[in-house]
Design a protein around this motif. Structure first.
Motif, PDB file in Angstrom:
ATOM      1  N   THR A 185      -8.601  51.681  70.923  1.00 48.39           N
ATOM      2  CA  THR A 185      -7.316  51.552  70.082  1.00 48.39           C
ATOM      3  C   THR A 185      -7.435  52.360  68.778  1.00 48.39           C
ATOM      4  N   ARG A 186      -8.581  52.658  68.277  1.00 49.55           N
ATOM      5  CA  ARG A 186      -8.816  53.434  66.822  1.00 49.55           C
ATOM      6  C   ARG A 186     -10.061  54.634  67.067  1.00 49.55           C
ATOM      7  N   ILE A 187      -9.695  55.577  67.554  1.00 47.77           N
ATOM      8  CA  ILE A 187     -10.534  56.885  67.394  1.00 47.77           C
ATOM      9  C   ILE A 187     -10.213  57.678  66.400  1.00 47.77           C
ATOM     10  N   GLU A 188     -11.050  58.202  65.659  1.00 50.42           N
ATOM     11  CA  GLU A 188     -11.167  59.325  64.711  1.00 50.42           C
ATOM     12  C   GLU A 188     -12.245  60.312  64.779  1.00 50.42           C
ATOM     13  N   LYS A 189     -11.906  61.523  64.135  1.00 50.48           N
ATOM     14  CA  LYS A 189     -12.859  62.478  64.039  1.00 50.48           C
ATOM     15  C   LYS A 189     -13.456  61.866  62.570  1.00 50.48           C
ATOM     16  N   LYS A 190     -15.069  61.728  62.667  1.00 51.54           N
ATOM     17  CA  LYS A 190     -15.724  61.479  61.661  1.00 51.54           C
ATOM     18  C   LYS A 190     -16.874  62.707  61.364  1.00 51.54           C
ATOM     19  N   GLU A 191     -17.380  62.542  60.289  1.00 52.25           N
ATOM     20  CA  GLU A 191     -18.284  63.687  59.878  1.00 52.25           C
ATOM     21  C   GLU A 191     -19.503  63.654  60.868  1.00 52.25           C
ATOM     22  N   PHE A 192     -19.711  62.561  61.603  1.00 51.28           N
ATOM     23  CA  PHE A 192     -21.026  62.706  62.473  1.00 51.28           C
ATOM     24  C   PHE A 192     -20.238  62.689  63.813  1.00 51.28           C
ATOM     25  N   GLY A 193     -18.951  63.143  64.235  1.00 52.80           N
ATOM     26  CA  GLY A 193     -18.795  63.264  65.489  1.00 52.80           C
ATOM     27  C   GLY A 193     -17.245  62.362  65.666  1.00 52.80           C
ATOM     28  N   THR A 194     -17.006  62.373  67.151  1.00 48.31           N
ATOM     29  CA  THR A 194     -15.739  61.549  67.428  1.00 48.31           C
ATOM     30  C   THR A 194     -16.266  60.157  67.699  1.00 48.31           C
ATOM     31  N   ALA A 195     -15.440  59.246  67.146  1.00 44.78           N
ATOM     32  CA  ALA A 195     -15.956  58.010  67.125  1.00 44.78           C
ATOM     33  C   ALA A 195     -14.842  56.852  67.276  1.00 44.78           C
ATOM     34  N   TYR A 196     -15.082  55.536  67.929  1.00 46.49           N
ATOM     35  CA  TYR A 196     -14.156  54.605  67.566  1.00 46.49           C
ATOM     36  C   TYR A 196     -14.832  53.326  67.013  1.00 46.49           C
ATOM     37  N   THR A 197     -13.803  52.563  66.485  1.00 44.12           N
ATOM     38  CA  THR A 197     -14.344  51.259  66.069  1.00 44.12           C
ATOM     39  C   THR A 197     -13.431  50.151  66.630  1.00 44.12           C
ATOM     40  N   GLU A 198     -14.055  48.845  66.567  1.00 45.08           N
ATOM     41  CA  GLU A 198     -13.279  47.598  66.914  1.00 45.08           C
ATOM     42  C   GLU A 198     -13.386  46.634  65.930  1.00 45.08           C
ATOM     43  N   TRP A 204     -18.869  52.003  63.784  1.00 45.46           N
ATOM     44  CA  TRP A 204     -18.352  53.174  64.413  1.00 45.46           C
ATOM     45  C   TRP A 204     -19.339  53.430  65.507  1.00 45.46           C
ATOM     46  N   ASN A 205     -18.745  53.671  66.670  1.00 46.05           N
ATOM     47  CA  ASN A 205     -19.590  53.889  67.869  1.00 46.05           C
ATOM     48  C   ASN A 205     -19.099  55.564  68.312  1.00 46.05           C
ATOM     49  N   VAL A 206     -20.055  56.239  68.464  1.00 52.04           N
ATOM     50  CA  VAL A 206     -19.884  57.757  68.678  1.00 52.04           C
ATOM     51  C   VAL A 206     -19.450  57.802  70.160  1.00 52.04           C
ATOM     52  N   ILE A 207     -18.577  58.595  70.671  1.00 52.27           N
ATOM     53  CA  ILE A 207     -18.135  58.964  71.872  1.00 52.27           C
ATOM     54  C   ILE A 207     -18.627  60.423  72.129  1.00 52.27           C
ATOM     55  N   PRO A 208     -19.439  60.563  73.337  1.00 51.60           N
ATOM     56  CA  PRO A 208     -20.143  61.952  73.348  1.00 51.60           C
ATOM     57  C   PRO A 208     -19.191  62.869  73.445  1.00 51.60           C
ATOM     58  N   PRO A 209     -19.493  64.122  72.967  1.00 50.40           N
ATOM     59  CA  PRO A 209     -18.865  65.451  73.010  1.00 50.40           C
ATOM     60  C   PRO A 209     -18.342  65.736  74.626  1.00 50.40           C
ATOM     61  N   GLY A 210     -17.239  66.200  74.626  1.00 51.47           N
ATOM     62  CA  GLY A 210     -16.692  66.712  75.904  1.00 51.47           C
ATOM     63  C   GLY A 210     -16.451  65.412  76.749  1.00 51.47           C
ATOM     64  N   SER A 211     -16.329  64.219  76.258  1.00 53.33           N
ATOM     65  CA  SER A 211     -15.958  63.053  77.307  1.00 53.33           C
ATOM     66  C   SER A 211     -14.474  63.188  77.634  1.00 53.33           C
ATOM     67  N   THR A 212     -14.122  62.685  79.062  1.00 50.83           N
ATOM     68  CA  THR A 212     -12.714  62.765  79.625  1.00 50.83           C
ATOM     69  C   THR A 212     -12.021  61.581  78.987  1.00 50.83           C
ATOM     70  N   VAL A 213     -10.714  61.725  78.618  1.00 53.17           N
ATOM     71  CA  VAL A 213      -9.808  60.728  78.141  1.00 53.17           C
ATOM     72  C   VAL A 213      -8.591  60.752  78.917  1.00 53.17           C
ATOM     73  N   SER A 214      -8.038  59.607  79.213  1.00 49.93           N
ATOM     74  CA  SER A 214      -6.602  59.527  79.853  1.00 49.93           C
ATOM     75  C   SER A 214      -5.491  59.736  78.856  1.00 49.93           C
TER      76      SER A 214
END
Length: 307
Positions: A185-198, A204-214
């Motif tokens: 529910t909270r994904i942002e562009k960060k200086e270290f990549g695309t990441a989400y926080t809970e 912050w947890n990095v989401i691998p580049p090129g990941s598929t999202v709905s």
């Protein structure tokens, strides 16, 4: 087999955007994002659209899009109602937020009797996914499993520069089917990549580049409605205890559970198109520029509908 119908979730008030974002024009000709989705859907073969809206917005919604569309497609309205929950549950005191995308689609329980595609009202999906999903639904029926599909987008093609977004992050097997999906529910562009926080940005947890999202564009058989109905009380039981004012019955979570249980397969139909939406007011100028670019490239006529 019945022809697929298009279901548009348009009940969200757009709390972060400050108004009925669904009905804000995105070009000089007065079109809204939905005009382009409906144009693409009609071209793909859809003949009927069901709008999920709030009862209090009915008149305004019809004036802005519904009445116009009824010249080109069969139009039906369904109302998402906060109080439409099964007994013995009651709406928690002070709750104003609707029950989420799963509840929105459940509102269509009595009006859908065949396959359907679900989209958000205020998202631009690109033209070819409508055809991909339509063709999938007319060529697949439930067998030993429910045979569903979803449009998959590259995460970098769906982010905003103006804040955080919610996305369903997908895990896909080698055959292109969905293995798992969880709403972040909270994904942002960060200086270290695309990441989400809970935890509100503490970690912050990095989401691998090129990941598929709905992006909440799905193709379902009517079996989904039965599952949504059967699972809703269990959600309410837990959600009202844990977060009475804001818990949401997320469509992706229900689909993810069905996949995990082995009851459904979901073919991920990948799009390389850029997704556009107005999550924040500041996003609007990007959408306006993108729509103009698509018109300039010949993807859409200047006036989408012949008046």
């Amino acid at each position: 087999m019945k022809k697929p119908v298009l279901v548009i979730m348009a009940a969200g008030m757009g709390s972060r955007y400050g108004g009925l974002k669904q009905i804000d024009p995105v070009d000089a000709d007065g079109h809204i994002i939905m005009d382009f989705s409906l144009y693409d859907a009609k071209k793909a073969g859809f003949e009927k659209v069901i709008f999920i809206i709030k009862k209090e917005n009915e008149q305004e919604f019809k004036e802005v899009i519904g009445n116009r569309m009824s010249k080109y497609m069969e139009v039906e309205y369904v109302f998402q109602d906060l109080t439409a929950i099964p007994e013995p549950f009651t709406v928690p005191e002070g709750r104003q937020k609707p029950w989420g995308t799963g509840h929105a689609v459940l509102s269509c329980y009595d009006v859908i009797d065949g396959p359907f595609v679900v989209i958000n009202a205020d998202d631009y999906y690109g033209s070819h996914v409508f055809k991909l999903l339509y063709d999938y639904l007319v060529s697949h029926e439930d067998d030993d499993k429910y045979r569903y599909a979803m449009a998959g987008y590259i995460i970098e093609n769906t982010l905003t520069e103006n804040g955080h977004v919610a996305r369903g992050v997908c895990e896909i097997d080698t055959e292109g089917n969905l293995v798992g999906l969880r709403e972040r529910t909270r994904i942002e562009k960060k200086e270290f990549g695309t990441a989400y926080t809970e935890d509100d940005g503490v970690t912050w947890n990095v989401i691998p580049p090129g990941s598929t999202v709905s992006m909440n564009m799905w193709g379902f058989s009517k079996s989904l409605l039965k599952e949504l109905k059967e699972r809703f009380p269990q959600f309410l039981e837990q959600g009202i205890k844990e977060n009475p004012l804001k818990c949401e019955y997320f469509l992706p979570n229900v689909v993810g559970d069905l996949v995990t249980e082995g009851k459904a397969s979901v073919a991920v139909l990948k799009s390389t198109d850029r997704w556009y939406g107005v999550t924040y007011k500041e996003d609007k100028e990007n959408v306006v520029a993108a729509i103009q670019g698509l018109k300039d490239a010949g993807c859409y006529p200047a006036k989408v509908w012949e008046e």
